[in-house]
Motif scaffolding. Structure first.
Motif, PDB file in Angstrom:
ATOM      1  N   GLU A 210       0.853  -1.188   0.000  1.00 11.20           N
ATOM      2  CA  GLU A 210       0.000   0.000   0.000  1.00 11.20           C
ATOM      3  C   GLU A 210       0.887   1.235   0.000  1.00 11.20           C
ATOM      4  OE1 GLU A 210      -2.568  -0.089   3.367  1.00 11.20           O
ATOM      5  OE2 GLU A 210      -3.715  -1.844   2.679  1.00 11.20           O
ATOM      6  N   VAL A 211       0.477   2.243  -0.743  1.00 17.09           N
ATOM      7  CA  VAL A 211       1.235   3.489  -0.807  1.00 17.09           C
ATOM      8  C   VAL A 211       0.317   4.644  -0.439  1.00 17.09           C
ATOM      9  CG1 VAL A 211       2.593   5.036  -2.250  1.00 17.09           C
ATOM     10  CG2 VAL A 211       2.715   2.570  -2.622  1.00 17.09           C
ATOM     11  N   GLU A 212       0.743   5.430   0.524  1.00 17.38           N
ATOM     12  CA  GLU A 212      -0.018   6.610   0.944  1.00 17.38           C
ATOM     13  C   GLU A 212       0.796   7.855   0.617  1.00 17.38           C
ATOM     14  OE1 GLU A 212      -1.554   8.777   5.061  1.00 17.38           O
ATOM     15  OE2 GLU A 212      -1.146   6.621   5.060  1.00 17.38           O
ATOM     16  N   ALA A 213       0.246   8.684  -0.258  1.00 17.94           N
ATOM     17  CA  ALA A 213       0.938   9.912  -0.646  1.00 17.94           C
ATOM     18  C   ALA A 213       0.582  11.027   0.323  1.00 17.94           C
ATOM     19  CB  ALA A 213       0.558  10.303  -2.067  1.00 17.94           C
ATOM     20  N   GLY A 214       1.584  11.796   0.719  1.00 14.89           N
ATOM     21  CA  GLY A 214       1.353  12.931   1.593  1.00 14.89           C
ATOM     22  C   GLY A 214       0.938  14.149   0.777  1.00 14.89           C
ATOM     23  N   ALA A 215       1.203  15.319   1.302  1.00 24.20           N
ATOM     24  CA  ALA A 215       0.814  16.560   0.628  1.00 24.20           C
ATOM     25  C   ALA A 215       2.037  17.430   0.388  1.00 24.20           C
ATOM     26  CB  ALA A 215      -0.205  17.317   1.470  1.00 24.20           C
ATOM     27  N   LEU A 216       1.998  18.156  -0.704  1.00 23.88           N
ATOM     28  CA  LEU A 216       3.058  19.115  -0.984  1.00 23.88           C
ATOM     29  C   LEU A 216       2.924  20.316  -0.047  1.00 23.88           C
ATOM     30  CD1 LEU A 216       2.988  19.137  -4.887  1.00 23.88           C
ATOM     31  CD2 LEU A 216       4.758  18.150  -3.431  1.00 23.88           C
ATOM     32  N   ASP A 217       4.018  21.006   0.144  1.00 25.18           N
ATOM     33  CA  ASP A 217       4.010  22.217   0.958  1.00 25.18           C
ATOM     34  C   ASP A 217       3.035  23.217   0.333  1.00 25.18           C
ATOM     35  OD1 ASP A 217       4.547  24.663   2.218  1.00 25.18           O
ATOM     36  OD2 ASP A 217       6.667  24.171   2.498  1.00 25.18           O
ATOM     37  N   PRO A 218       1.989  23.625   1.059  1.00 24.96           N
ATOM     38  CA  PRO A 218       0.986  24.537   0.492  1.00 24.96           C
ATOM     39  C   PRO A 218       1.558  25.900   0.103  1.00 24.96           C
ATOM     40  CG  PRO A 218       0.694  24.327   2.867  1.00 24.96           C
ATOM     41  CD  PRO A 218       1.689  23.278   2.458  1.00 24.96           C
TER      42      PRO A 218
ATOM     43  N   TRP B   9      10.436  22.910 -12.792  1.00 26.24           N
ATOM     44  CA  TRP B   9      10.517  22.895 -11.341  1.00 26.24           C
ATOM     45  C   TRP B   9      10.708  21.465 -10.851  1.00 26.24           C
ATOM     46  CZ3 TRP B   9       6.488  19.824 -10.143  1.00 26.24           C
ATOM     47  CH2 TRP B   9       5.302  19.935 -10.886  1.00 26.24           C
ATOM     48  N   ASN B  10      11.141  21.344  -9.618  1.00 30.16           N
ATOM     49  CA  ASN B  10      11.411  20.047  -9.002  1.00 30.16           C
ATOM     50  C   ASN B  10      11.027  20.141  -7.524  1.00 30.16           C
ATOM     51  OD1 ASN B  10      13.010  17.322  -9.273  1.00 30.16           O
ATOM     52  ND2 ASN B  10      13.690  18.242  -7.370  1.00 30.16           N
ATOM     53  N   VAL B  11      10.119  19.272  -7.079  1.00 27.58           N
ATOM     54  CA  VAL B  11       9.679  19.286  -5.684  1.00 27.58           C
ATOM     55  C   VAL B  11       9.693  17.857  -5.140  1.00 27.58           C
ATOM     56  CG1 VAL B  11       8.244  21.345  -5.955  1.00 27.58           C
ATOM     57  CG2 VAL B  11       7.254  19.080  -6.372  1.00 27.58           C
ATOM     58  N   TYR B  12       9.550  17.740  -3.821  1.00 31.89           N
ATOM     59  CA  TYR B  12       9.546  16.425  -3.180  1.00 31.89           C
ATOM     60  C   TYR B  12       8.229  16.210  -2.445  1.00 31.89           C
ATOM     61  CZ  TYR B  12      14.514  16.469  -4.191  1.00 31.89           C
ATOM     62  OH  TYR B  12      15.717  16.520  -4.840  1.00 31.89           O
ATOM     63  N   LEU B  13       7.705  15.005  -2.603  1.00 29.94           N
ATOM     64  CA  LEU B  13       6.431  14.642  -1.991  1.00 29.94           C
ATOM     65  C   LEU B  13       6.652  13.534  -0.961  1.00 29.94           C
ATOM     66  CD1 LEU B  13       3.247  14.914  -2.187  1.00 29.94           C
ATOM     67  CD2 LEU B  13       3.368  12.911  -3.686  1.00 29.94           C
ATOM     68  N   PRO B  14       6.257  13.745   0.307  1.00 28.40           N
ATOM     69  CA  PRO B  14       6.404  12.673   1.308  1.00 28.40           C
ATOM     70  C   PRO B  14       5.411  11.547   1.027  1.00 28.40           C
ATOM     71  CG  PRO B  14       5.217  14.529   2.245  1.00 28.40           C
ATOM     72  CD  PRO B  14       5.676  14.976   0.886  1.00 28.40           C
ATOM     73  N   ILE B  15       5.862  10.319   1.178  1.00 29.14           N
ATOM     74  CA  ILE B  15       4.981   9.168   0.984  1.00 29.14           C
ATOM     75  C   ILE B  15       5.302   8.111   2.042  1.00 29.14           C
ATOM     76  CG2 ILE B  15       4.606   9.545  -1.484  1.00 29.14           C
ATOM     77  CD1 ILE B  15       6.886   6.784  -0.517  1.00 29.14           C
ATOM     78  N   THR B  16       4.359   7.209   2.253  1.00 29.97           N
ATOM     79  CA  THR B  16       4.566   6.070   3.145  1.00 29.97           C
ATOM     80  C   THR B  16       4.252   4.799   2.373  1.00 29.97           C
ATOM     81  OG1 THR B  16       3.952   7.362   5.103  1.00 29.97           O
ATOM     82  CG2 THR B  16       3.903   4.961   5.310  1.00 29.97           C
ATOM     83  N   VAL B  17       5.221   3.890   2.315  1.00 30.70           N
ATOM     84  CA  VAL B  17       5.040   2.605   1.633  1.00 30.70           C
ATOM     85  C   VAL B  17       4.889   1.527   2.704  1.00 30.70           C
ATOM     86  CG1 VAL B  17       6.013   0.946   0.011  1.00 30.70           C
ATOM     87  CG2 VAL B  17       6.457   3.393  -0.289  1.00 30.70           C
ATOM     88  N   ARG B  18       3.753   0.855   2.701  1.00 32.78           N
ATOM     89  CA  ARG B  18       3.509  -0.243   3.645  1.00 32.78           C
ATOM     90  C   ARG B  18       3.535  -1.562   2.881  1.00 32.78           C
ATOM     91  NH1 ARG B  18      -0.305   3.771   4.978  1.00 32.78           N
ATOM     92  NH2 ARG B  18       0.176   4.814   6.955  1.00 32.78           N
ATOM     93  N   VAL B  19       4.303  -2.511   3.401  1.00 31.53           N
ATOM     94  CA  VAL B  19       4.432  -3.824   2.762  1.00 31.53           C
ATOM     95  C   VAL B  19       3.988  -4.873   3.775  1.00 31.53           C
ATOM     96  CG1 VAL B  19       5.980  -5.434   1.616  1.00 31.53           C
ATOM     97  CG2 VAL B  19       6.371  -2.972   1.401  1.00 31.53           C
TER      98      VAL B  19
END
Length: 239
Positions: free
Chosen positions: A58-66, A103-113
């Protein structure tokens, strides 16, 4: 089970799929391009799913800096930054390949295995020497902790807990004291292993034989060699 036991290709594909469909500011997202990218990632995930039989990702994507103000972009490419693994809490990069301004940005994510591994059958105090009755199997998030989860009862039986664990808590390598196969000064069996052959002899341990840690042994001729403890008063030398 170690983190790299999960095929990296599958985890990365599923990760990119989540990122490709993650919420971005409307001005920075092109629906058609995102749909094409998502379909490409789905195809890769299907091709990679066979080696991962029995595992659920399962992959949960976070949010970009508003506070980000991203220019309109017609093609967004997700990628895994150097040094980051699609495992647990991590992040992916998103870069604009076609637009008024790159542009180039980073997105926090959580990978659950999720997979089957050993957990405590009941609450156990620190110092408990584990037996088969203390263990049961359950589905856990293998990526929830960097330490390897235990899947084979023989990896746990006979080893003691470094701290208290609660009922149902997953058992990992960093929770158990290293098994000591012999003490310093004991006579040990040396097994020298090479391509197509093995030679056995005896020696005296100079240091304790802790599972997974190199040990120094003095041979019958007085030579000092270094090997790995592999069993009761048994040391293996790789030639």
């Amino acid at each position: 089970m170690k983190p790299n036991a999960v095929p990296a290709a599958l985890a990365l594909c599923l990760l990119l799929l989540a990122v490709a469909t993650a919420s971005l500011p409307a001005r920075a997202q092109d629906a058609a391009a995102t749909a094409v990218l998502a379909e490409q990632v789905r195809s890769l995930a299907l091709k990679s799913s066979q080696p991962a039989a029995g595992l659920r990702v399962e992959v949960e994507a976070g949010a970009l800096d508003p506070r980000l103000k991203l220019a309109p972009c017609q093609q967004i490419e997700p990628y895994l930054p150097t040094g980051f693994k699609p495992w647990g809490r991590t992040r992916v990069g998103l870069r604009c390949l076609q637009g008024e301004k790159k542009w180039n940005v980073y997105l926090p994510i959580t990978v659950r295995v999720y997979g089957r591994a050993l957990v405590a059958a009941s609450a156990l105090p620190a110092g408990t020497v584990l037996t088969a009755a203390d263990l049961r199997e359950a589905e856990i998030d293998l990526a929830a902790d960097p330490a390897a989860a235990l899947t084979d009862p023989q990896e746990a039986i006979g080893r003691s807990l470094l701290r208290m664990v609660s009922a149902g808590e997953d058992l990992r390598q960093n929770l158990l004291r290293a098994r000591q196969w012999f003490a310093a000064g004991e006579t040990v069996q040396l097994v020298a292993v090479g391509p197509g052959f093995s030679v056995q002899s005896e020696g005296q341990a100079i240091t304790p034989g802790l599972d997974g840690s190199p040990v120094r042994v003095r041979t019958e001729s007085g030579r000092i060699v270094t090997g790995l403890p592999v069993g009761e008063r048994r040391v293996e030398l790789r030639l």
